[in-house]
Structure formats: C-alpha cells, structure tokens
Design a protein around this motif. Structure first.
Motif, PDB file in Angstrom:
ATOM      1  N   ASP A   1       0.822  -1.215   0.000  1.00  0.00           N
ATOM      2  CA  ASP A   1       0.000   0.000   0.000  1.00  0.00           C
ATOM      3  C   ASP A   1       0.853   1.261   0.000  1.00  0.00           C
ATOM      4  O   ASP A   1       1.755   1.415   0.826  1.00  0.00           O
ATOM      5  CB  ASP A   1      -0.890  -0.007   1.257  1.00  0.00           C
TER       6      ASP A   1
ATOM      7  N   THR B   1      -3.211  -7.569   3.111  1.00  0.00           N
ATOM      8  CA  THR B   1      -2.385  -6.386   2.877  1.00  0.00           C
ATOM      9  C   THR B   1      -1.105  -6.495   3.683  1.00  0.00           C
ATOM     10  O   THR B   1      -1.127  -6.867   4.848  1.00  0.00           O
ATOM     11  CB  THR B   1      -3.122  -5.100   3.285  1.00  0.00           C
TER      12      THR B   1
ATOM     13  N   THR C   1      -1.288  -2.286   4.827  1.00  0.00           N
ATOM     14  CA  THR C   1      -1.972  -1.033   4.575  1.00  0.00           C
ATOM     15  C   THR C   1      -1.500  -0.007   5.604  1.00  0.00           C
ATOM     16  O   THR C   1      -1.288  -0.329   6.771  1.00  0.00           O
ATOM     17  CB  THR C   1      -3.497  -1.204   4.652  1.00  0.00           C
TER      18      THR C   1
ATOM     19  N   THR D   1     -11.898   2.325   6.252  1.00  0.00           N
ATOM     20  CA  THR D   1     -11.102   1.093   6.232  1.00  0.00           C
ATOM     21  C   THR D   1     -11.901  -0.079   6.765  1.00  0.00           C
ATOM     22  O   THR D   1     -11.882  -1.179   6.191  1.00  0.00           O
ATOM     23  CB  THR D   1      -9.818   1.275   7.052  1.00  0.00           C
TER      24      THR D   1
END
Length: 300
Positions: free
Chosen positions: A38, A75, A78, A88
């Motif tokens: 990210d 992720t 993130t 989120t």
C-alpha cells in the motif's frame, strides 16, 4: 507453517493481467495466502522504492476475491493513518464478505514524511493515530452500530454493517518496540520484515513475549515477511537477512522459524528498488525453485 506470496502491485509493467496472474499462480501452486502492499501518494521519496503506477490494495483485493476461491488475501501492509478508520473498516468487511471470509488485514505506519504531508496527516503522530484507528476497526467489525470519541476521530451512532464473515486477522508490521507493543495490544500477529534470524531469535521474539507479559495479554502469532533471494554461494551468516542465501540457508531459516513458532511466512520477491524489478515469469521461477526444493507439497 502456512506460506504466502507477495503480489507486486506497483511499477512499470504492472496491470490487471499481472495482478491476476500473481493471484492465480499462488492459488494454483498451493500457497496458502497472497498479500499486496500500500501507498496512496507516490511522491518522489516513495518512488525511490516503489515506482508508480501503484494499484490500490483494497480495490485490487476486492477484484481478486472474485477471481479466486480458496487462497486468503491480505495487505502487507496497509498504512492505517492514510484513511479514515470507518472507511477502512467498511471496505475491509466488504472484501471479507465478497471473499467468503478470506481477508487478512496487515497494518503499519510507513516512513515517508512527504506522503503523509501530501495526504494532510501528521507524520509525527502516526503511531498514536494507528493505535486509535485499530480500536475503531475492532468495534466496527463486531457491532452494527458504534460510537467513538478519541483524539483523532469522534462520531456517534454510526451504522457499520455489513459485518465481516470472519473478523479479519490483524497483522501488525514493524520491528520496533512500539510496533511489537501495538501487535500485542491490537493484533492477532506480529508481521515484521527484512530482519535476520539472529534478530528474531535473540531480540524480537523475546521482546514480544516480554511486552505481552507486561500488558497481561497473549503473545500474538509470529508471521514474518521474508525478502526472498536465492544465491549460488552461501551468504555470510552475520549479515544476511532471513530468506536470503542458498537453498540450504533458506531451508535452515524456515526450520528455524518453525522452531520459533512462526505460523505464517510471506515470501517477497521484490528486491527493494525499481531498477531491480524482474519479469514476472522470473519471480515465478524463483518461487517454483523454492517450492520444489524446500517447501515440499504445499497442498498438504
């Protein structure tokens, strides 16, 4: 241990076809999970390590959820302060539903002051912001309506549904004491990267256990990300990172991580700078060598 693949979602040549190929390769080869990184504002500082274009992790994972069936998606990591925590929480819960409960949410604070400045977020407070946002996520994934009054966000009576199928496991990235304390307080797993076996054995995991005892909490799972690099000749033990060296050295690392209690290991084929990016086929061949010679039958 469960093994995963880091999907490269940035740089020249990256596109829907390469992203889908990564996910399908990982699932078909038998890896247990695949993760994606990210950045939101690719400033010149960020581009020194991660070149544009940079595909958004949540949008990409939502799409890949519909293109895969079994593999967990996540992720790594993130950057939590970049987005409002209600956003989120909602997006993550939606992806978890779309995937049938296959989302892992890795979170971190990142380093780039210029990226924080571009997004209007206080770089100096990024740790405190992350801690509070994690509190919001925990509430939003468990109740249909929540209120929160904190230093960085405040709101009353917000509908947060749909709730996730499975509350996404939270993996906290970073090798600092603050990151480990965050993993103990808010995470399901500690997710460090670019560290040596000596660090994990002699410093990192002992510190994690000590912090857990101080906090009166359970020790989180250990799920490291390894910068995968295979060499023909052995690398010096005193300087090499876990996941780098000959097949024998990497195999020794995996055995050592298992002994240390690692539950997941994520393999990252990216070498840290845009000029070093290889064709995707070469990264697959690297992973295939590892899978054939070290990991055995991944489908077992």
């Amino acid at each position: 241990m469960r093994y995963g693949v880091n999907i490269l979602n940035f740089g020249t040549g990256t596109g829907p076809d390469t992203l889908l190929r990564w996910a399908r390769y990982a699932e078909e080869r038998g890896f247990h999970f695949a993760m994606i990184s990210d950045h939101v504002a690719v400033t010149p500082e960020v581009a020194e390590q991660y070149e544009a274009p940079f595909y958004d992790p949540f949008t990409t994972l939502a799409w890949l959820a519909g293109q895969t069936e079994r593999i967990e998606l996540g992720t790594t990591v993130t950057v939590l302060p970049f987005r409002h925590p209600l956003l989120t929480a909602r997006v993550a819960a939606n992806i978890d539903r779309f995937s049938g409960g296959r989302l892992i949410l890795g979170v971190g604070v990142s380093w780039s002051e210029s990226e924080y400045r571009s997004l209007g977020v206080d770089h100096r407070r990024r740790g405190a912001i992350t801690d509070e946002y994690l509190e919001v996520l925990a509430k939003a994934w468990r109740r249909e309506n929540i209120s929160h009054h904190g230093e960085f966000v405040s709101f009353d009576d917000v509908a947060t549904g749909p709730l996730p199928v499975r509350i996404p496991p939270v993996w906290v990235g970073g090798g600092t004491t603050a990151a480990m304390r965050r993993a103990v307080r808010h995470g399901d797993a500690w997710h460090p990267l670019n560290q040596s076996m000596r660090f994990y054995r002699d410093a990192g995991l002992p510190a994690l256990r000590r912090i857990a005892e101080e906090e009166g909490r359970a020790v989180p799972q250990f799920a490291p990300r390894l910068p995968l690099r295979l060499t023909a000749s052995p690398l010096p033990e005193e300087t090499r990172l876990a996941g780098q060296g000959t097949l024998s050295q990497v195999n020794s690392d995996l055995d050592g991580l298992a002994e240390l209690g690692a539950t997941h290991v994520l393999f990252d084929t990216y070498r840290g700078e845009p000029a070093s990016m290889r064709p995707q086929k070469e990264d697959e061949e690297l992973l295939e060598t590892l899978a054939e010679d070290v990991l055995g039958d991944l489908r077992s």
